[in-house]
Scaffold this motif. Sequence first.
Motif, short mmCIF file in Angstrom:
data_model
loop_
_atom_site.label_atom_id
_atom_site.label_comp_id
_atom_site.label_asym_id
_atom_site.label_seq_id
_atom_site.Cartn_x
_atom_site.Cartn_y
_atom_site.Cartn_z
N ARG A 106 3.14 9.57 3.20
CA ARG A 106 3.52 8.35 3.92
C ARG A 106 2.40 7.32 3.87
NH1 ARG A 106 6.54 11.54 8.87
NH2 ARG A 106 8.65 11.35 8.00
N ALA A 107 1.16 7.74 4.10
CA ALA A 107 0.04 6.80 4.06
C ALA A 107 -0.13 6.24 2.64
CB ALA A 107 -1.24 7.47 4.54
N GLY A 108 -0.05 7.11 1.64
CA GLY A 108 -0.18 6.65 0.26
C GLY A 108 0.95 5.72 -0.14
N ALA A 109 2.17 6.05 0.25
CA ALA A 109 3.31 5.20 -0.07
C ALA A 109 3.20 3.85 0.64
CB ALA A 109 4.62 5.89 0.29
N TYR A 110 2.67 3.86 1.86
CA TYR A 110 2.46 2.58 2.56
C TYR A 110 1.48 1.71 1.77
CZ TYR A 110 0.63 -0.94 5.63
OH TYR A 110 0.21 -2.15 6.13
N GLU A 111 0.38 2.30 1.32
CA GLU A 111 -0.59 1.52 0.55
C GLU A 111 0.05 0.96 -0.73
OE1 GLU A 111 -4.75 2.44 0.15
OE2 GLU A 111 -4.50 4.12 1.54
N LEU A 112 0.85 1.79 -1.39
CA LEU A 112 1.48 1.35 -2.63
C LEU A 112 2.51 0.26 -2.41
CD1 LEU A 112 1.87 4.86 -4.28
CD2 LEU A 112 0.34 3.02 -5.05
N THR A 113 3.21 0.31 -1.28
CA THR A 113 4.28 -0.66 -1.04
C THR A 113 3.82 -1.92 -0.30
OG1 THR A 113 4.96 0.51 0.98
CG2 THR A 113 6.14 1.06 -1.03
N HIS A 114 2.75 -1.81 0.49
CA HIS A 114 2.38 -2.93 1.36
C HIS A 114 0.92 -3.37 1.29
CE1 HIS A 114 6.26 -3.19 3.34
NE2 HIS A 114 6.28 -1.89 3.30
N ARG A 115 0.13 -2.75 0.42
CA ARG A 115 -1.28 -3.14 0.30
C ARG A 115 -1.59 -3.44 -1.17
NH1 ARG A 115 -4.89 -2.97 4.85
NH2 ARG A 115 -6.15 -3.89 3.21
N PRO A 116 -1.12 -4.60 -1.66
CA PRO A 116 -1.37 -4.92 -3.07
C PRO A 116 -2.86 -5.07 -3.40
CG PRO A 116 -0.43 -6.80 -1.92
CD PRO A 116 -0.37 -5.63 -0.97
#
Length: 157
Positions: A106-116
């Motif tokens: 979840r943390a990794g996917a958040y970075e990939l989706t919302h932290r360009p």
Amino acid sequence: MSPLAPKQARSVARLAAVQALYQMEVSGAGAEAVIREFSEHRFDRDVPAESDEDARTLAAADEAFFADLVRGVVGHQREIDSAIARRLATGWKLERIDATVRAMLRAGAYELTHRPDVPTEVAIDEYVELAKSFFEGPEPGFVNGALDAVAQDVRKG
């Protein structure tokens, strides 16, 4: 203790975020309560030199990045879970995955989706390294494959 470099402080923030997300899942605590607990008790700047390594390490986290990860995962959890679930093997459900691995995904996917601002390779490698620190089995490879697949879906080019 000297302050960590920004890169290392973010690595520590990722570890703390995984711990916080796990804690929230098993205890039912809310994001703001857990962020406050980490800020007040785990990110203490005056950690005695004789403290254990984990306490000294967490004291050096990038707190703003940590809070963004926790709030971001919670705020976008449906979207994040959907992005992960799309890439799981047929018949697998996110709920079947170990809670610690689920927090990493979840943390990794958040970075990939919302932290360009975070390069794809950095986001994936950081969570693979975290998985290696928690698990000796197939979990690091699973985290790598799942986050790589999510990255292919959400980061074009």
